[in-house]
Design a protein around this motif. Structure first.
Motif, PDB file in Angstrom:
ATOM      1  N   UNK A  24       0.803  -1.217   0.000  1.00 20.66           N
ATOM      2  CA  UNK A  24       0.000   0.000   0.000  1.00 20.66           C
ATOM      3  C   UNK A  24       0.846   1.282   0.000  1.00 20.66           C
ATOM      4  N   UNK A  25       2.118   1.151   0.337  1.00 20.10           N
ATOM      5  CA  UNK A  25       3.001   2.326   0.403  1.00 20.10           C
ATOM      6  C   UNK A  25       3.569   2.690  -0.971  1.00 20.10           C
ATOM      7  N   UNK A  26       4.115   1.692  -1.686  1.00 21.31           N
ATOM      8  CA  UNK A  26       4.795   1.999  -2.950  1.00 21.31           C
ATOM      9  C   UNK A  26       4.108   1.402  -4.179  1.00 21.31           C
ATOM     10  N   UNK A  27       3.282   0.419  -4.015  1.00 20.34           N
ATOM     11  CA  UNK A  27       2.548  -0.282  -5.077  1.00 20.34           C
ATOM     12  C   UNK A  27       3.419  -1.209  -5.917  1.00 20.34           C
ATOM     13  N   UNK A  28       4.703  -1.238  -5.686  1.00 21.52           N
ATOM     14  CA  UNK A  28       5.573  -2.070  -6.514  1.00 21.52           C
ATOM     15  C   UNK A  28       5.857  -3.424  -5.869  1.00 21.52           C
ATOM     16  N   UNK A  29       5.906  -3.485  -4.552  1.00 19.17           N
ATOM     17  CA  UNK A  29       6.222  -4.734  -3.869  1.00 19.17           C
ATOM     18  C   UNK A  29       4.993  -5.602  -3.656  1.00 19.17           C
ATOM     19  N   UNK A  30       5.232  -6.883  -3.445  1.00 12.60           N
ATOM     20  CA  UNK A  30       4.142  -7.827  -3.176  1.00 12.60           C
ATOM     21  C   UNK A  30       3.650  -7.663  -1.745  1.00 12.60           C
ATOM     22  N   UNK A  31       2.362  -7.908  -1.551  1.00 13.71           N
ATOM     23  CA  UNK A  31       1.776  -7.829  -0.217  1.00 13.71           C
ATOM     24  C   UNK A  31       1.897  -9.178   0.500  1.00 13.71           C
ATOM     25  N   UNK A  32       1.787 -10.269  -0.255  1.00 17.17           N
ATOM     26  CA  UNK A  32       1.802 -11.609   0.346  1.00 17.17           C
ATOM     27  C   UNK A  32       2.997 -12.411  -0.138  1.00 17.17           C
ATOM     28  N   UNK A  44       6.628  -9.491   5.744  1.00 17.94           N
ATOM     29  CA  UNK A  44       6.990  -8.651   6.894  1.00 17.94           C
ATOM     30  C   UNK A  44       7.386  -7.235   6.459  1.00 17.94           C
ATOM     31  N   UNK A  45       8.168  -7.145   5.398  1.00 17.50           N
ATOM     32  CA  UNK A  45       8.590  -5.849   4.854  1.00 17.50           C
ATOM     33  C   UNK A  45       8.461  -5.900   3.338  1.00 17.50           C
ATOM     34  N   UNK A  46       8.141  -4.760   2.765  1.00 15.26           N
ATOM     35  CA  UNK A  46       8.066  -4.663   1.307  1.00 15.26           C
ATOM     36  C   UNK A  46       9.465  -4.898   0.738  1.00 15.26           C
ATOM     37  N   UNK A  47       9.564  -5.756  -0.257  1.00 14.69           N
ATOM     38  CA  UNK A  47      10.857  -6.069  -0.860  1.00 14.69           C
ATOM     39  C   UNK A  47      11.408  -4.913  -1.688  1.00 14.69           C
ATOM     40  N   UNK A  51       7.294  -1.517   6.551  1.00 16.14           N
ATOM     41  CA  UNK A  51       6.876  -2.592   7.457  1.00 16.14           C
ATOM     42  C   UNK A  51       5.384  -2.859   7.255  1.00 16.14           C
ATOM     43  N   UNK A  52       5.058  -3.887   6.472  1.00 18.01           N
ATOM     44  CA  UNK A  52       3.664  -4.202   6.156  1.00 18.01           C
ATOM     45  C   UNK A  52       3.012  -4.995   7.287  1.00 18.01           C
ATOM     46  N   UNK A  53       3.799  -5.746   8.021  1.00 21.10           N
ATOM     47  CA  UNK A  53       3.256  -6.619   9.071  1.00 21.10           C
ATOM     48  C   UNK A  53       2.710  -5.845  10.268  1.00 21.10           C
ATOM     49  N   UNK A  54       2.881  -4.546  10.303  1.00 24.28           N
ATOM     50  CA  UNK A  54       2.432  -3.757  11.451  1.00 24.28           C
ATOM     51  C   UNK A  54       0.932  -3.450  11.424  1.00 24.28           C
TER      52      UNK A  54
END
Length: 135
Positions: free
Chosen positions: A25-33, A41-44, A49-52
């Motif tokens: 949701x922050x950058x739209x480029x990384x995978x969520x799952x 845990x973190x966007x690649x 920090x997505x897990x928060x």
């Protein structure tokens, strides 16, 4: 879609759409799952920090609500549901409903995480949302 600067935060709708697509949701480029419903845990890409974001039971509740109102309720209007033998109708309805639920759940969870991101609701804020009443 307009290119956002590095410091610009996405709107609520943009964050939810990004999550709906299974993206950060922050950058739209990384995978969520990294698995079916396991959140990275973190966007690649951006390291966010997505897990928060505490999705917990919210996505399951909304998925059941959507499937129940959009798929089950209209099915009950057709007389064939009530007239056909149960041995035929149960698998004919439950299998597609289970498939729809399993297909919809990761998307709803992603949109929910996007909503939590946009509203800045984090796991460590849980104490703000619970009331400890002392007599």
């Amino acid at each position: 879609m307009a290119v956002m600067s590095r410091h610009e935060r996405p709107t609520l709708v943009q964050a939810m759409i990004r999550g709906l697509r299974g993206r950060c949701p922050h950058c739209e480029r990384g995978r969520l799952y990294w698995k079916y419903l396991k959140v990275e845990p973190r966007c690649q890409v951006c390291g966010h920090d997505i897990a928060q974001y505490p999705a917990d039971d919210g996505p399951a509740y909304f998925t059941i609500l959507i499937v129940g109102h959009l798929l089950v309720a209209p099915l009950l209007l057709f007389p064939i549901i009530w007239q056909a033998p149960a041995a035929v109708m149960l698998p004919a309805t439950l299998i597609p409903l289970a498939a729809a639920t399993l297909a919809l759940l990761p998307r709803v969870k992603g949109a929910f995480i996007g909503l939590l991101y946009a509203l800045k609701v984090k796991e460590q804020d849980a104490h703000l949302h619970t009331a400890d009443f002392v007599d």
